[in-house]
Design an enzyme around this catalytic site. Sequence first.
Site, short mmCIF file in Angstrom:
data_model
loop_
_atom_site.label_atom_id
_atom_site.label_comp_id
_atom_site.label_asym_id
_atom_site.label_seq_id
_atom_site.Cartn_x
_atom_site.Cartn_y
_atom_site.Cartn_z
N ALA A 18 0.83 -1.21 0.00
CA ALA A 18 0.00 0.00 0.00
C ALA A 18 0.87 1.26 0.00
CB ALA A 18 -0.93 -0.01 1.22
N LYS A 80 -4.17 -15.07 -12.40
CA LYS A 80 -5.33 -15.36 -11.54
C LYS A 80 -6.59 -15.07 -12.33
CE LYS A 80 -7.84 -13.85 -7.47
NZ LYS A 80 -7.83 -13.09 -6.22
C1 LIG Z 1 -4.16 -13.36 6.16
C2 LIG Z 1 -4.13 -12.31 5.11
C3 LIG Z 1 -4.44 -12.65 3.80
C4 LIG Z 1 -4.48 -11.67 2.80
N1 LIG Z 1 -4.82 -11.99 1.52
C5 LIG Z 1 -4.95 -11.01 0.61
C6 LIG Z 1 -5.37 -11.27 -0.72
O1 LIG Z 1 -5.56 -12.41 -1.14
N2 LIG Z 1 -5.52 -10.23 -1.57
C7 LIG Z 1 -5.30 -8.95 -1.18
O2 LIG Z 1 -5.50 -8.04 -1.98
N3 LIG Z 1 -4.84 -8.69 0.05
C8 LIG Z 1 -4.68 -9.66 0.94
N4 LIG Z 1 -4.26 -9.35 2.19
C9 LIG Z 1 -3.93 -7.97 2.52
C10 LIG Z 1 -2.57 -7.59 1.92
O3 LIG Z 1 -1.57 -8.41 2.46
C11 LIG Z 1 -2.31 -6.13 2.22
O4 LIG Z 1 -3.39 -5.35 1.78
C12 LIG Z 1 -1.08 -5.64 1.49
O5 LIG Z 1 0.01 -6.46 1.74
C13 LIG Z 1 -0.79 -4.22 1.89
O6 LIG Z 1 -0.45 -4.15 3.25
P1 LIG Z 1 -0.07 -2.73 3.82
O7 LIG Z 1 0.94 -2.11 2.95
O8 LIG Z 1 -1.30 -1.98 4.10
O9 LIG Z 1 0.56 -3.10 5.26
P2 LIG Z 1 1.93 -3.84 5.62
O10 LIG Z 1 2.41 -4.72 4.54
O11 LIG Z 1 1.74 -4.44 6.96
O12 LIG Z 1 2.97 -2.63 5.74
C14 LIG Z 1 2.97 -1.80 6.87
C15 LIG Z 1 4.22 -0.91 6.82
O13 LIG Z 1 4.16 0.03 7.89
C16 LIG Z 1 5.43 0.10 8.50
N5 LIG Z 1 5.25 0.57 9.87
C17 LIG Z 1 4.28 0.23 10.78
N6 LIG Z 1 4.49 0.89 11.94
C18 LIG Z 1 5.59 1.67 11.76
C19 LIG Z 1 6.31 2.57 12.58
N7 LIG Z 1 5.94 2.82 13.84
N8 LIG Z 1 7.41 3.16 12.08
C20 LIG Z 1 7.81 2.93 10.82
N9 LIG Z 1 7.17 2.09 9.99
C21 LIG Z 1 6.08 1.46 10.45
C22 LIG Z 1 5.97 -1.32 8.40
O14 LIG Z 1 7.35 -1.31 8.52
C23 LIG Z 1 5.51 -1.68 6.96
O15 LIG Z 1 6.46 -1.19 6.04
C24 LIG Z 1 -4.16 -10.33 3.17
C25 LIG Z 1 -3.78 -10.01 4.46
C26 LIG Z 1 -3.76 -10.99 5.44
C27 LIG Z 1 -3.37 -10.61 6.83
#
Ligand SMILES: Cc1cc2nc3c(=O)[nH]c(=O)nc-3n(C[C@H](O)[C@H](O)[C@H](O)COP(=O)(O)OP(=O)(O)OC[C@H]3O[C@@H](n4cnc5c(N)ncnc54)[C@H](O)[C@@H]3O)c2cc1C
Length: 495
Positions: A18, A80
């Site tokens: 994201a 997919k």
């Molecule tokens: C079980 C499971 C299955 C999933 N399956 C799917 C799927 O099939 N299809 C789909 O579209 N999505 C799926 N998802 C969701 C998908 O994994 C996420 O939407 C995607 O990876 C994006 O995650 P994100 O970037 O929001 O968060 P994350 O990947 O968790 O990234 C968070 C970031 O924030 C940073 N961060 C947090 N706190 C701090 C701090 N205090 N200081 C500095 N940095 C910080 C971390 O270092 C990291 O870089 C799934 C999720 C889960 C849990």
Amino acid sequence: MLSLKGIKRVVVLGGGTAGWYTALSLRKLFSANVEIRVVESTEIGIVGVGEGGLLNFQAALHSVDIDFNEFVRETNATFKWGFCYEGWRTGERDDKYYHPFASATGSASKWEEMGHYPLFSAMINNSIPLTSYLKGFDLIVNNASQEEARNALNNQAVDIINSFHFDSYKIAKYLKKIALSRNIIHQDVIVEHVETDDKGHVTALITEEKEKIELDFLVDATGLARKVIGKVVPSEWYSFKDYLLLDRALPFYMPHPLKNPYLVSRAIAMKSGWMWQIPLVDRVGAGYVYSSKHISDDDALQEIKDYLGYEITPQQNVIKFEPGCYRQVWVGNVLTVGLASGFVEPLEATSIGQMIEVVRNFTRVLVASQGVVSDNAIREFNESNFVSWMEILDFLRMHYDCPRRDTEFWQDVAKTPLTENYRAFKECIQVRAPRLLDVESYLLYGRRGMFHVVNWMFVAVGLGLIPPNAVVNDLLAIAPEKKQAVVDFLNSLNR
Ligand SMILES: Cc1cc2nc3c(=O)[nH]c(=O)nc-3n(C[C@H](O)[C@H](O)[C@H](O)COP(=O)(O)OP(=O)(O)OC[C@H]3O[C@@H](n4cnc5c(N)ncnc54)[C@H](O)[C@@H]3O)c2cc1C
């Protein structure tokens, strides 16, 4: 009013899929003299469990000028073409229905008459599986290779829109590489505090080492840590737990059970939830998502082993979550994206698709307002985002309107209330064909909606939720001179 005219520093807090995707989109949106900085902590890490994209994935790559072939090469993504639901009706291993990514311009979707789709109605009326008309569906069933799938896509020999299965670790790494080559700054630190001014706008992030990172606009992409939303900026949490019971996920990897990576994601119903299997190039990203009220973490692990017939090692700790979303994701000078803004079980793999929609809509509002955004526009943006979450909730709730009752979990699922929108939809499809009108309320303020009514039909028919007689009146109303087209279509089907 929020004016972003003349701003100098945009910070994206979070370097998961994201965060990096949003940073690339903002790099295109803002001029070169606006600094875009991604602040993340590799110590905290990201989520990566084997994910699957939705129909907007390819367009999203295009929108940030990413070459489709390079993306596939660098991220080991596999094709997919939809989902296979296994065991959701009888619990048997051969109990399967499919939700393919049928093209909305494919043969059966082209003809709309008085709001419904006569060719779909004809299949429903004759109890014919909706997949019967789909060019390319045999490639899914026959476990075609990636090469065969690519050739079929290139030759337009499929009625299916392509998306991808991928490994989020690889995607984040690849997006980071592209971002660094496009003048996006990267900083690897843990953020401890967030500073705000008297209007509640975020002004700076303070790191563990007490460094101050000043900013004009912040994107909160901190995943399930949710460092800013709901803590520093106010937003109301809207829980889905009354409708969706699952709140734990136990991810692991497994070898491919078939010769080639399956062209669809598998969702296999278990005793207290379901198992995802996402085929990547060299392995399957899998996991059991379950209800903690119905099974313990240890018993969930044991159930996986019993189901597969071999030992597995969990890839990471059990992920705990409450299904739901924040109602306001754009508050003051903070936009929240990805897992930080909300999460539900990955049925229908909505998370990244939803994030892409948020970023697309944000870009639309900024371009249309020339960076001077009214409070009204922000309120509408938040409302449209909330409606998109309601679409996800309603669609997922329908998947659980299934006949399984063999365990306490499935008996409790049957007692769980229907959402108001899904109940209204279900009521109508008992007496008439589903139509686009039924899902139009999900389109709001520039949003496209994530699922077409065709997607709803595949699941509803798969679960037996539409009685064949419900569509009779729609079919009878077709003009006599057009009825032959329905007969010809039915005769042409591969059954
Ligand atoms: C079980 C499971 C299955 C999933 N399956 C799917 C799927 O099939 N299809 C789909 O579209 N999505 C799926 N998802 C969701 C998908 O994994 C996420 O939407 C995607 O990876 C994006 O995650 P994100 O970037 O929001 O968060 P994350 O990947 O968790 O990234 C968070 C970031 O924030 C940073 N961060 C947090 N706190 C701090 C701090 N205090 N200081 C500095 N940095 C910080 C971390 O270092 C990291 O870089 C799934 C999720 C889960 C849990």
